[in-house]
Design an enzyme around this catalytic site. Structure first.
Site, short mmCIF file in Angstrom:
data_model
loop_
_atom_site.label_atom_id
_atom_site.label_comp_id
_atom_site.label_asym_id
_atom_site.label_seq_id
_atom_site.Cartn_x
_atom_site.Cartn_y
_atom_site.Cartn_z
N HIS A 1 47.70 -74.50 21.80
CA HIS A 1 48.46 -73.51 21.02
C HIS A 1 49.23 -72.56 21.95
O HIS A 1 49.29 -71.36 21.73
CB HIS A 1 47.53 -72.71 20.10
CG HIS A 1 46.79 -73.56 19.11
ND1 HIS A 1 47.41 -74.21 18.08
CD2 HIS A 1 45.47 -73.89 19.01
CE1 HIS A 1 46.53 -74.89 17.37
NE2 HIS A 1 45.35 -74.73 17.93
N TYR B 1 44.01 -73.13 32.20
CA TYR B 1 43.90 -73.64 33.57
C TYR B 1 43.77 -75.15 33.66
O TYR B 1 44.14 -75.77 34.67
CB TYR B 1 42.72 -72.99 34.28
CG TYR B 1 41.36 -73.34 33.71
CD1 TYR B 1 40.67 -74.48 34.11
CD2 TYR B 1 40.77 -72.54 32.73
CE1 TYR B 1 39.44 -74.80 33.59
CE2 TYR B 1 39.53 -72.86 32.20
CZ TYR B 1 38.87 -73.99 32.61
OH TYR B 1 37.66 -74.32 32.08
N ASP C 1 40.75 -67.61 36.33
CA ASP C 1 41.22 -68.87 35.76
C ASP C 1 42.74 -68.90 35.61
O ASP C 1 43.36 -69.96 35.66
CB ASP C 1 40.59 -69.10 34.38
CG ASP C 1 39.12 -69.43 34.44
OD1 ASP C 1 38.62 -69.81 35.51
OD2 ASP C 1 38.44 -69.31 33.39
N HIS D 1 34.68 -63.13 38.76
CA HIS D 1 35.25 -64.24 38.00
C HIS D 1 36.29 -63.73 36.98
O HIS D 1 37.37 -64.30 36.86
CB HIS D 1 34.15 -65.03 37.29
CG HIS D 1 34.61 -66.36 36.80
ND1 HIS D 1 35.03 -67.36 37.65
CD2 HIS D 1 34.75 -66.85 35.54
CE1 HIS D 1 35.41 -68.42 36.94
NE2 HIS D 1 35.25 -68.13 35.67
N LYS D 2 35.93 -62.69 36.27
CA LYS D 2 36.83 -62.03 35.34
C LYS D 2 36.39 -60.57 35.22
O LYS D 2 35.24 -60.24 35.52
CB LYS D 2 36.76 -62.65 33.92
CG LYS D 2 37.06 -64.12 33.83
CD LYS D 2 36.92 -64.61 32.39
CE LYS D 2 37.09 -66.12 32.30
NZ LYS D 2 36.95 -66.63 30.92
N ASP E 1 33.34 -72.08 39.86
CA ASP E 1 34.62 -72.47 39.26
C ASP E 1 35.78 -71.65 39.84
O ASP E 1 36.89 -72.15 40.05
CB ASP E 1 34.63 -72.26 37.74
CG ASP E 1 33.33 -72.51 37.03
OD1 ASP E 1 32.26 -72.48 37.68
OD2 ASP E 1 33.37 -72.71 35.82
N GLY F 1 31.53 -79.67 41.39
CA GLY F 1 32.78 -80.43 41.49
C GLY F 1 33.96 -79.51 41.75
O GLY F 1 34.81 -79.80 42.62
N TRP F 2 34.02 -78.40 41.03
CA TRP F 2 35.10 -77.42 41.28
C TRP F 2 35.07 -76.94 42.72
O TRP F 2 36.10 -76.83 43.39
CB TRP F 2 34.94 -76.20 40.37
CG TRP F 2 35.26 -76.31 38.92
CD1 TRP F 2 34.43 -75.96 37.87
CD2 TRP F 2 36.48 -76.73 38.31
NE1 TRP F 2 35.07 -76.15 36.67
CE2 TRP F 2 36.32 -76.62 36.90
CE3 TRP F 2 37.70 -77.20 38.81
CZ2 TRP F 2 37.34 -76.96 36.00
CZ3 TRP F 2 38.71 -77.53 37.91
CH2 TRP F 2 38.52 -77.42 36.53
#
Length: 369
Positions: A26, A31, A81, A125-126, A136, A209-210
């Site tokens: 939308h 990210y 992000d 992070h935020k 992440d 993984g990130w």
């Protein structure tokens, strides 16, 4: 031999005319669009085919306004992000010289300059997750900051990039297994945090993984005169720890070290990210070529476990964890039950993008396409 990289690219182009207009987005500045487009960028570098550059440009032009502002983006959210999609703007600025891309790059760089940090300098992070460092976030922010520093001659920022990894690794590594916990709370007050260490409770596959993708993408960008030994050591140690918990199917579980526990499952996005990181590290000469067969086995495992080709010849990547986080309005507690209870979906872009990137390294495209 089937070229899954080409099939994944062709599927992407046939399924999605313009990514931001898909119902899952939308128009959000999301990210995971960047994860897919970084695969398309690699295809462009391998083939020099204009259609790949055009696909990236059309997507980014949906967001980037003529004055460099970004649709769907909030500077004040201080959300790391939001940096990830900016990685595509370096290519667009280089290829087109359009100033709006430079203005948008500057805006995202300014966000990183103003991001709140822990006492030792790691990005939160935020803003809504105070004092928290998540694995992440290293992927979202560190390679962007490294490329900005290299592109616009800000060498001091490269030391910041390396310390972001160093501090995160030191705070999240488990001395027993060598695996990394998903997140760390400096204040040690979050309900999900260990009150003594501040770490979350489990080793979530995609978070590592990130981290591995972040390390290898950053190492690929650093100039030759910047010491990389610390990053190489982190990568090797974490890869060795991951090798010990790889399943017999040659891929990884959602909760890495709990393969025998009811409800755990083999997960596509983490497996694809780790595979990509390995393949790129081998390509860069960061790790020994003795890992080549391990990477090839992993890729074959991904194809056997997660890849399905539809009747139309399109590629589906199954068994992706849709999302996982900690805290927030949903009070995500970071328990084993939490991680296995999040929705499992097909063609999630975090997994699909990582699979595309891994495939392009292991099955490069020819110049003829």
């Amino acid at each position: 031999m089937t070229n899954y990289a080409q099939i994944a690219l062709d599927t992407l182009f046939q399924r999605y005319d313009l990514l931001p207009k898909e119902k899952r987005y939308h128009g959000k500045w999301s990210y995971d669009i960047g994860v897919v487009l970084l695969g398309v960028k690699e295809a462009y570098h391998q083939t020099n085919e204009k259609k790949y550059l055009d696909y990236i440009k059309e997507t980014m032009d949906f967001y980037i306004q003529s004055d460099g502002t970004i649709r769907g983006y909030s500077f004040d959210a201080m959300n790391i992000d939001y940096i990830n999609n900016g990685k595509l703007l370096f290519l667009l600025y280089k290829e087109t010289k359009e100033n709006k891309y430079k203005l948008a790059l500057d805006l995202l760089y300014q966000q990183l300059q103003e991001m709140p940090r822990t006492k030792e300098g790691s990005f939160w992070h935020k803003k809504i997750y105070p004092n928290q460092v998540w694995l992440d976030g290293l992927y979202m922010g560190a390679p962007f900051l490294a490329e900005y520093a290299c592109t616009f001659d800000k060498p001091a920022d490269l030391a910041d990039v390396i310390q972001q990894f160093t501090h995160c690794y030191q705070q999240t590594v488990d001395p027993t297994t060598g695996l990394l916990y998903h997140a760390w709370d400096e204040a040690k007050i979050q309900p999900w945090a260990n009150p003594e260490t501040g770490c979350s409770a489990h080793f979530w596959g995609r978070s590592i993984g990130w981290f591995m993708m972040a390390l290898v993408d950053t190492m690929a960008l650093l100039p030759a005169d910047v010491p990389k030994e610390a990053l190489v050591e982190m990568f090797e140690k974490t890869l060795q720890a991951l090798a010990k918990v790889r399943a017999t199917e040659n891929v990884w579980y959602q909760v890495l070290d709990k393969g025998d526990k009811k409800g755990n499952y083999l997960e596509a996005s983490a497996s694809s990210m780790i595979c990509y990181a390995m393949a790129k590290a081998i390509q860069l000469g960061v790790i020994s070529e003795k890992w080549q067969s391990f990477a090839a086995e992993t890729y074959q495992g991904i194809i056997e476990e997660f890849v399905f080709i539809t009747n139309e010849g399109w590629l589906n990547l199954i068994r992706n964890c849709e999302v996982a986080g900690l805290g927030g309005p949903d009070k995500r507690d970071g328990s084993f039950v939490y991680y296995i209870s999040e929705p499992i979906i097909t063609n999630d872009f975090k997994g699909y993008g990582a699979f595309l990137q891994a495939s392009l390294l292991l099955q490069p495209l020819s110049k003829e396409g």
